[in-house]
Design a protein around this motif. Structure first.
Motif, PDB file in Angstrom:
ATOM      1  N   LEU A 111      -6.666 -12.495 -11.383  1.00 26.78           N
ATOM      2  CA  LEU A 111      -7.965 -13.143 -11.237  1.00 26.78           C
ATOM      3  C   LEU A 111      -8.244 -14.008 -12.462  1.00 26.78           C
ATOM      4  O   LEU A 111      -8.068 -13.572 -13.596  1.00 26.78           O
ATOM      5  CB  LEU A 111      -9.069 -12.099 -11.089  1.00 26.78           C
ATOM      6  N   SER A 112      -8.651 -15.240 -12.213  1.00 27.41           N
ATOM      7  CA  SER A 112      -8.980 -16.164 -13.298  1.00 27.41           C
ATOM      8  C   SER A 112      -9.964 -17.197 -12.755  1.00 27.41           C
ATOM      9  O   SER A 112      -9.565 -18.298 -12.355  1.00 27.41           O
ATOM     10  CB  SER A 112      -7.714 -16.848 -13.829  1.00 27.41           C
ATOM     11  N   PRO A 113     -11.250 -16.839 -12.705  1.00 25.64           N
ATOM     12  CA  PRO A 113     -12.255 -17.755 -12.139  1.00 25.64           C
ATOM     13  C   PRO A 113     -12.252 -19.129 -12.783  1.00 25.64           C
ATOM     14  O   PRO A 113     -12.472 -20.133 -12.112  1.00 25.64           O
ATOM     15  CB  PRO A 113     -13.581 -17.027 -12.411  1.00 25.64           C
ATOM     16  N   ILE A 114     -11.962 -19.185 -14.084  1.00 23.86           N
ATOM     17  CA  ILE A 114     -11.968 -20.482 -14.774  1.00 23.86           C
ATOM     18  C   ILE A 114     -10.874 -21.412 -14.247  1.00 23.86           C
ATOM     19  O   ILE A 114     -10.999 -22.634 -14.292  1.00 23.86           O
ATOM     20  CB  ILE A 114     -11.823 -20.273 -16.311  1.00 23.86           C
ATOM     21  N   ASP A 115      -9.786 -20.810 -13.708  1.00 27.62           N
ATOM     22  CA  ASP A 115      -8.696 -21.589 -13.122  1.00 27.62           C
ATOM     23  C   ASP A 115      -8.808 -21.678 -11.605  1.00 27.62           C
ATOM     24  O   ASP A 115      -7.892 -22.165 -10.942  1.00 27.62           O
ATOM     25  CB  ASP A 115      -7.346 -20.978 -13.499  1.00 27.62           C
ATOM     26  N   GLY A 116      -9.896 -21.165 -11.048  1.00 29.17           N
ATOM     27  CA  GLY A 116     -10.095 -21.204  -9.605  1.00 29.17           C
ATOM     28  C   GLY A 116      -9.265 -20.189  -8.845  1.00 29.17           C
ATOM     29  O   GLY A 116      -9.008 -20.361  -7.652  1.00 29.17           O
ATOM     30  N   VAL A 117      -8.830 -19.122  -9.522  1.00 28.68           N
ATOM     31  CA  VAL A 117      -8.032 -18.081  -8.862  1.00 28.68           C
ATOM     32  C   VAL A 117      -8.928 -16.879  -8.593  1.00 28.68           C
ATOM     33  O   VAL A 117      -9.325 -16.160  -9.516  1.00 28.68           O
ATOM     34  CB  VAL A 117      -6.820 -17.657  -9.722  1.00 28.68           C
ATOM     35  N   GLU A 148      -7.248 -10.971 -18.317  1.00 27.70           N
ATOM     36  CA  GLU A 148      -7.193 -11.239 -16.874  1.00 27.70           C
ATOM     37  C   GLU A 148      -6.582 -10.076 -16.105  1.00 27.70           C
ATOM     38  O   GLU A 148      -7.043  -9.724 -15.020  1.00 27.70           O
ATOM     39  CB  GLU A 148      -6.397 -12.516 -16.600  1.00 27.70           C
ATOM     40  N   GLY A 149      -5.526  -9.486 -16.673  1.00 27.01           N
ATOM     41  CA  GLY A 149      -4.877  -8.347 -16.017  1.00 27.01           C
ATOM     42  C   GLY A 149      -5.803  -7.153 -15.916  1.00 27.01           C
ATOM     43  O   GLY A 149      -5.850  -6.468 -14.884  1.00 27.01           O
TER      44      GLY A 149
END
Length: 200
Positions: A111-117, A148-149
C-alpha cells in the motif's frame, strides 16, 4: 557521439533495468555486440517469450506460465497456512530457506497512497476471498519491515478482524551472527518487542 540508431535503441532499451544507467547500458550493449551475440540472441528470445507467456498465477498471483503455478498445484503444501509476501523475490527467498511448507499469496507491491497504490492494486479482495474459500487457519504476514510494509500488514489484519484466523508476523530483529553495537535503533527496538522465553 551517437552510434547507429540500432545501437542507440539497444542502449536505451537496456536502461529500463533497475540500477542500469547510461554507462552500464553502453557496456552491456557493446559486450553483446562485440563478443556475446549468441548470448544476446538467446537473451532476446527468452525476453520475448517471457514477456508474452509469463502471467500471474490465478491462485497466489506469483509469476507462472500456466494458469496455476507449481507451488499452488503441489498437494504436499499445507493449504491451512498462507504466507503473504510483497513480491516474487520475497517468495523465492522463503522457498530457498527450505523450511516453510504452506501456501503463498503475492501482493505484487504494498500500500502506498502517495503513489496511487491502494488495496485494489495489490489484490486485497482476492486475498480475503482465498482465505475464506480455503478456510485458512494461519495467515503469516511477511511484508517487508518498511513503513509501507507495516501499513500493509496492519491493513490486512484490520480487514480480518473478527474472523477465526490466526494472524502472525515474521519476527524482526538482530541477524544471526550480528553484534548489538552495529545494529540500528529501529531493528533493535523490533528485537526487544519480539523477544521470547529462552528455549530449554
Amino acid at each position: 557521439m551517437a552510434f547507429s540508431p540500432l545501437v542507440d535503441e539497444l542502449v536505451e532499451s537496456l536502461r529500463c533495468l533497475p540500477g542500469v544507467g547510461q554507462k552500464t547500458a553502453q557496456r552491456m550493449a557493446f559486450h553483446l555486440l562485440e563478443r556475446g551475440r549468441s548470448g544476446g540472441v538467446r537473451l532476446s528470445e527468452a525476453l520475448s517469450t517471457a514477456m508474452s507467456d509469463v502471467r500471474r498465477c490465478d491462485s497466489c498471483q506469483n509469476f507462472a506460465d500456466t494458469p496455476v503455478c507449481g507451488i499452488c498445484e503441489n498437494p504436499a503444501r499445507h493449504t491451512g497456512t498462507l504466507c503473504v509476501v510483497e513480491s516474487p523475490s520475497d517468495l523465492l527467498a522463503i522457498e530457498q530457506a527450505g523450511d516453510y511448507r504452506g501456501s503463498y499469496f503475492v501482493l505484487m507491491g504494498h500500500l502506498s497512497p502517495i503513489d496511487g497504490v491502494g488495496p485494489e492494486e495489490i489484490g486485497i479482495e482476492r486475498l480475503l476471498q482465498r482465505i475464506e474459500a480455503e478456510s485458512v487457519k494461519e495467515l503469516i504476514l511477511a511484508t517487508n519491515p518498511t513503513v509501507e510494509g507495516e501499513a500493509t500488514a496492519h491493513y490486512i489484519a484490520d480487514r480480518l478482524d473478527g474472523r477465526n484466523v490466526l494472524i502472525t508476523r515474521l519476527a524482526h530483529g538482530i541477524p544471526v551472527g550480528g553484534e548489538l553495537g552495529y545494529v540500528d535503533g529501529f531493528t533493535l527496538t523490533h528485537a526487544f518487542r519480539g523477544r521470547k522465553p529462552l528455549a530449554d
